[in-house]
Design a protein around this motif. Structure first.
Motif, PDB file in Angstrom:
ATOM      1  N   UNK A  17       0.863  -1.098  -0.123  1.00 15.75           N
ATOM      2  CA  UNK A  17       0.141   0.035  -0.100  1.00 15.75           C
ATOM      3  C   UNK A  17       0.744   1.255   0.044  1.00 15.75           C
ATOM      4  N   UNK A  18       1.964   1.407   0.894  1.00 18.48           N
ATOM      5  CA  UNK A  18       2.968   2.309   0.839  1.00 18.48           C
ATOM      6  C   UNK A  18       3.535   2.540  -0.478  1.00 18.48           C
ATOM      7  N   UNK A  19       4.077   1.551  -1.249  1.00 16.69           N
ATOM      8  CA  UNK A  19       4.784   1.734  -2.641  1.00 16.69           C
ATOM      9  C   UNK A  19       3.487   2.212  -3.473  1.00 16.69           C
ATOM     10  N   UNK A  20       2.395   1.904  -3.477  1.00 18.86           N
ATOM     11  CA  UNK A  20       1.360   2.286  -4.606  1.00 18.86           C
ATOM     12  C   UNK A  20       1.096   3.712  -4.080  1.00 18.86           C
ATOM     13  N   UNK A  21       0.877   4.186  -2.590  1.00 18.33           N
ATOM     14  CA  UNK A  21       0.890   5.686  -2.686  1.00 18.33           C
ATOM     15  C   UNK A  21       2.020   6.333  -3.028  1.00 18.33           C
ATOM     16  N   UNK A  22       3.307   5.666  -2.783  1.00 20.19           N
ATOM     17  CA  UNK A  22       4.510   6.396  -3.211  1.00 20.19           C
ATOM     18  C   UNK A  22       4.594   6.684  -4.842  1.00 20.19           C
ATOM     19  N   UNK A  23       4.189   5.737  -5.511  1.00 21.75           N
ATOM     20  CA  UNK A  23       3.926   5.741  -7.111  1.00 21.75           C
ATOM     21  C   UNK A  23       3.209   6.809  -7.391  1.00 21.75           C
ATOM     22  N   UNK A  24       1.834   6.856  -6.750  1.00 17.82           N
ATOM     23  CA  UNK A  24       0.892   7.991  -6.889  1.00 17.82           C
ATOM     24  C   UNK A  24       1.430   9.438  -6.762  1.00 17.82           C
ATOM     25  N   UNK A  25       2.151   9.552  -5.710  1.00 14.76           N
ATOM     26  CA  UNK A  25       2.665  10.713  -5.178  1.00 14.76           C
ATOM     27  C   UNK A  25       3.867  11.225  -6.204  1.00 14.76           C
ATOM     28  N   UNK A  26       4.627  10.109  -6.838  1.00 16.23           N
ATOM     29  CA  UNK A  26       5.696  10.368  -7.886  1.00 16.23           C
ATOM     30  C   UNK A  26       5.002  11.121  -9.034  1.00 16.23           C
ATOM     31  N   UNK A  27       3.829  10.363  -9.343  1.00 15.46           N
ATOM     32  CA  UNK A  27       3.339  10.578 -10.665  1.00 15.46           C
ATOM     33  C   UNK A  27       2.829  11.956 -10.640  1.00 15.46           C
ATOM     34  N   UNK A  28       2.115  12.420  -9.280  1.00 15.17           N
ATOM     35  CA  UNK A  28       1.677  13.928  -9.228  1.00 15.17           C
ATOM     36  C   UNK A  28       2.907  14.927  -9.453  1.00 15.17           C
ATOM     37  N   UNK A  29       4.127  14.705  -8.868  1.00 14.04           N
ATOM     38  CA  UNK A  29       5.165  15.557  -8.805  1.00 14.04           C
ATOM     39  C   UNK A  29       5.595  15.758 -10.206  1.00 14.04           C
ATOM     40  N   UNK A  30       5.637  14.659 -10.960  1.00 19.21           N
ATOM     41  CA  UNK A  30       5.936  14.770 -12.379  1.00 19.21           C
ATOM     42  C   UNK A  30       5.026  15.536 -13.090  1.00 19.21           C
ATOM     43  N   UNK A  31       3.840  15.318 -12.983  1.00 15.60           N
ATOM     44  CA  UNK A  31       2.937  15.628 -13.668  1.00 15.60           C
ATOM     45  C   UNK A  31       2.654  17.413 -13.427  1.00 15.60           C
ATOM     46  N   UNK A  32       2.912  17.611 -12.100  1.00 14.64           N
ATOM     47  CA  UNK A  32       3.071  19.184 -11.558  1.00 14.64           C
ATOM     48  C   UNK A  32       4.127  19.966 -12.312  1.00 14.64           C
ATOM     49  N   UNK A  33       5.387  19.181 -12.244  1.00 14.93           N
ATOM     50  CA  UNK A  33       6.455  19.715 -12.940  1.00 14.93           C
ATOM     51  C   UNK A  33       6.233  20.103 -14.516  1.00 14.93           C
ATOM     52  N   UNK A  34       5.767  18.976 -15.098  1.00 12.76           N
ATOM     53  CA  UNK A  34       5.278  19.333 -16.410  1.00 12.76           C
ATOM     54  C   UNK A  34       4.469  20.603 -16.874  1.00 12.76           C
ATOM     55  N   UNK A  35       3.570  20.848 -15.527  1.00 14.18           N
ATOM     56  CA  UNK A  35       2.569  21.709 -16.052  1.00 14.18           C
ATOM     57  C   UNK A  35       2.902  23.215 -15.495  1.00 14.18           C
ATOM     58  N   UNK A  36       4.253  23.149 -14.688  1.00 11.55           N
ATOM     59  CA  UNK A  36       4.696  24.253 -14.067  1.00 11.55           C
ATOM     60  C   UNK A  36       4.738  25.611 -14.751  1.00 11.55           C
ATOM     61  N   UNK A  37       5.288  25.658 -15.995  1.00 14.98           N
ATOM     62  CA  UNK A  37       5.013  26.826 -16.855  1.00 14.98           C
ATOM     63  C   UNK A  37       4.363  26.612 -18.027  1.00 14.98           C
ATOM     64  N   UNK A  38       3.317  25.683 -18.162  1.00 17.03           N
ATOM     65  CA  UNK A  38       2.429  25.699 -19.315  1.00 17.03           C
ATOM     66  C   UNK A  38       1.231  26.444 -19.017  1.00 17.03           C
ATOM     67  N   UNK A  39       0.642  26.714 -20.337  1.00 17.64           N
ATOM     68  CA  UNK A  39      -0.848  27.430 -20.195  1.00 17.64           C
ATOM     69  C   UNK A  39      -0.726  28.677 -20.604  1.00 17.64           C
ATOM     70  N   UNK A  40      -1.698  29.128 -21.203  1.00 19.93           N
ATOM     71  CA  UNK A  40      -1.845  30.651 -21.587  1.00 19.93           C
ATOM     72  C   UNK A  40      -1.950  31.628 -20.419  1.00 19.93           C
TER      73      UNK A  40
END
Length: 158
Positions: A41-64
């Motif tokens: 369960x903790x490994x699954x949660x860590x994977x979810x958190x890692x995915x959110x960090x990657x997604x947030x980094x990708x969207x940091x400077x995107x958008x109009x």
């Protein structure tokens, strides 16, 4: 009349010790299973958190219409996600240590069970040997009694 086995109380104690060791092993195995599930369960949660960090980094400077305020808000959000991810990594490490402790408890409980079974088995073999000896002694007594009766009858006839 056959006498009672003198080590019967000790045998009973050994049986109880074996039963207790079996209970402790089952309990330790249950704890190990729970630790394994917690680790997963903790490994699954860590994977979810890692995915959110990657997604947030990708969207940091995107958008109009990107403004300094939006970038700062996204950076703060990213920092919280990174912090949450670090916490989840710590939780995974703790869960792995918990699993290691649980495995060690299972190993120790299994060792204790083997020892108690050996102790009980040794006493059971001793009791079997004693019972055989008692049968031999009883048979000899019966033979002696039969001989005495036969001699008494023979003497009365003479």
């Amino acid at each position: 009349m056959a006498e009672a086995y003198r080590l019967a109380a000790l045998l009973k104690l050994r049986e109880r010790a074996r039963e207790e060791a079996e209970y402790e092993l089952a309990k330790a195995q249950t704890e190990q299973t729970k630790a394994e599930q917690h680790l997963e369960a903790t490994k699954r949660f860590e994977e979810i958190c890692r995915g959110k960090v990657i997604e947030a980094r990708d969207q940091l400077y995107q958008g109009e219409e990107l403004t300094i305020g939006k970038i700062q808000a996204r950076e703060q959000f990213l920092k919280r996600l990174v912090s949450e991810h670090e916490d989840s990594l710590g939780a995974v490490e703790e869960a792995e240590q918990g699993l290691s402790r649980a495995k060690e408890k299972v190993r120790l409980a299994n060792t204790a069970l083997v020892k108690t079974k050996q102790d009980e088995e040794a006493l059971l073999k001793h009791r079997e040997k004693w019972e055989k000896e008692q049968k031999i002694v009883q048979r000899r007594r019966e033979e002696d009694e039969a001989d005495d009766i036969a001699q008494t009858i023979w003497r009365k006839k003479s």
